[in-house]
Design a protein around this motif. Sequence first.
Motif, PDB file in Angstrom:
ATOM      1  N   SER A 135       0.921   3.693  10.566  1.00 18.48           N
ATOM      2  CA  SER A 135       0.886   2.226  10.595  1.00 18.48           C
ATOM      3  C   SER A 135       2.286   1.635  10.476  1.00 18.48           C
ATOM      4  N   LEU A 182      -5.856  13.148  -0.895  1.00 23.70           N
ATOM      5  CA  LEU A 182      -4.919  12.029  -0.952  1.00 23.70           C
ATOM      6  C   LEU A 182      -3.890  12.067   0.170  1.00 23.70           C
ATOM      7  N   THR A 228       0.023   9.213  -6.064  1.00 24.83           N
ATOM      8  CA  THR A 228       0.244  10.659  -6.131  1.00 24.83           C
ATOM      9  C   THR A 228       0.723  11.088  -7.509  1.00 24.83           C
ATOM     10  N   MET A 284       0.581   4.007  -2.803  1.00 28.55           N
ATOM     11  CA  MET A 284       0.254   5.385  -2.469  1.00 28.55           C
ATOM     12  C   MET A 284       1.199   6.358  -3.155  1.00 28.55           C
ATOM     13  N   VAL A 289      -2.002   8.146   7.317  1.00 23.31           N
ATOM     14  CA  VAL A 289      -2.416   6.945   8.048  1.00 23.31           C
ATOM     15  C   VAL A 289      -1.409   5.817   7.850  1.00 23.31           C
ATOM     16  N   LEU A 290      -0.915   5.650   6.629  1.00 24.10           N
ATOM     17  CA  LEU A 290       0.077   4.613   6.361  1.00 24.10           C
ATOM     18  C   LEU A 290       1.398   4.894   7.072  1.00 24.10           C
ATOM     19  N   ALA A 331       2.983  12.873   2.777  1.00 29.27           N
ATOM     20  CA  ALA A 331       1.672  13.435   3.116  1.00 29.27           C
ATOM     21  C   ALA A 331       1.734  14.965   3.148  1.00 29.27           C
ATOM     22  N   ILE A 363      -4.474  12.364   3.262  1.00 24.22           N
ATOM     23  CA  ILE A 363      -4.984  11.707   4.473  1.00 24.22           C
ATOM     24  C   ILE A 363      -4.569  10.235   4.551  1.00 24.22           C
ATOM     25  N   PRO A 364      -4.848   9.402   3.527  1.00 22.10           N
ATOM     26  CA  PRO A 364      -4.404   8.001   3.641  1.00 22.10           C
ATOM     27  C   PRO A 364      -2.891   7.852   3.712  1.00 22.10           C
ATOM     28  N   TYR A 365      -2.160   8.767   3.096  1.00 24.17           N
ATOM     29  CA  TYR A 365      -0.699   8.734   3.176  1.00 24.17           C
ATOM     30  C   TYR A 365      -0.250   8.867   4.635  1.00 24.17           C
ATOM     31  N   PRO A 419       0.803  -1.227   0.000  1.00 20.35           N
ATOM     32  CA  PRO A 419       0.000   0.000   0.000  1.00 20.35           C
ATOM     33  C   PRO A 419       0.836   1.277   0.000  1.00 20.35           C
TER      34      PRO A 419
END
Length: 509
Positions: free
Chosen positions: A259, A249, A99, A95, A255-256, A160, A251-253, A91
Amino acid sequence: MTADLPDRPVTDRPATDGFDSDGFDPGRPGPDRSENEPSEADRSQDDRPQDDRSQDDPLSDERLPGVGAAKMGLRDALRRGGWAICSLAVPLVAMEQLTREATTVLAPDIRDHFGISDALFVAIAGFSGVALTLGGIPLAWLADRVRRTYLVVTSAGLGACALLGAGLAQNTWQLFAAYIFTGIAAAYSSPVFLSMLTDAYPVEGRGRILSLHAIATPLGQAIGPTLAGSLAALAGAGDQAWRWAYIGLAIPYAVLAVSAAIFLKEPARGQSERQMLLGGTKGNTVEPPVGIIQAFRRMMRVKTFLHMCLGIGVLGLALFTLPLQMSLLLGDEYGYDAFTRGLIFSVAQIPVIAAMFIGGHQFDRSYRHNPPRTMHIAGAALLLFGAVIGLGIWAQPVWALIGVYVLGYMCFGIALVAISPLIAAVTPVRLRTQAFAILPVFTFLMGGFFGSVFAGVISDSYGARTAMAAAVPISAVAAGCLFLRGARFLEPDISAATGELVADGRTSP
């Protein structure tokens, strides 16, 4: 008159393994020699002809790692190496590609908003690739000296922030700076993740594991266009809609990145080969890191690696040109908006992902029986890629044009999944991270950035079809021929790389 010397054990190691009989490594940096200066042992080893080096290789008469091994499924490989690294690598790489795809899909809208030409926008966006490829070298050097997990977390967080900056850019200079930082944020991906995956997972399943890393690129290409186009469409029809795609875009960056900080673990260097050849990693230490200059000089003497670098280098012209020019063609000639273009690019990646997954399976199968066949398949796929795009790009119906685009990228995907496991096979463990960083530099220097700018100039004058027809076939055919020629050196290079690991293992305490 001579002094009595203490007894010293006599070893059966060849003198070219870089160690004396006390375990001292003359290749280590010291007060009288920098880390970039090759040792006397390295110079004597590298200056000999390839045939002479293979004669004293400890594995020249034995089975090469992974050749003739039992079949290993993807689930077994993941179980042995752990799920965490692969589950986060895919992921995150997707990601990073997502981008770039957002920029491709939004290209006409951003170009029109700032009132710039095709060539200027391609140049601005292309500097993201400059930062990505050139930034990989220092990050690979750093990855050999610090925990690679730190680089993953830091780079994801920077990515991000860079996306947020692109969405808030008020002029072309701010946009340019944001693109630079998106490239820097993604520069770690090849050297860090590919070396971590190669270290963590067994040789027998390496093709499938590294194919998942390769599949992350078209996965990002599949998700990115639709997601970016949808975010722009939800923001409205105004000329500011593209900004919300970048902001969304980010935001999920983020989160990763969080993680990765929690779950990502560092594998032992050379873990998979050490377990296969030396029975484990305990008591076997990886040699001190090699400097950038010495690593480059040594890798340029690995003929398989050199041919792949030259091949991917000339192929960069096609890889940088085709997606951007295709987006401009669909926007200018067919009048498709950002959402429609995004949907087309997303759907087009589904068969490409399937072809790459099959290609990873085929790599492991071919490698077990005949390693050079893997390079033959990759070279033939690149030749077909150039032929399909060169002849089919002139198709006028949009369905035929998209079909040609999909078929061409399926051929390229089959070749792509072979590159990373081949580099891992021919590269010594202590050079592996930097070897993965060297390859993208050739893509940029030989065809990527300057070639794509040249294609943008052609596009301004003669149209996108002419630009693609001029760039893709020549670069793809040249790359395919280089891969086919490099196959003859594959087995000696694998044996030499493995022999160095065995020699290092014998000298470990």
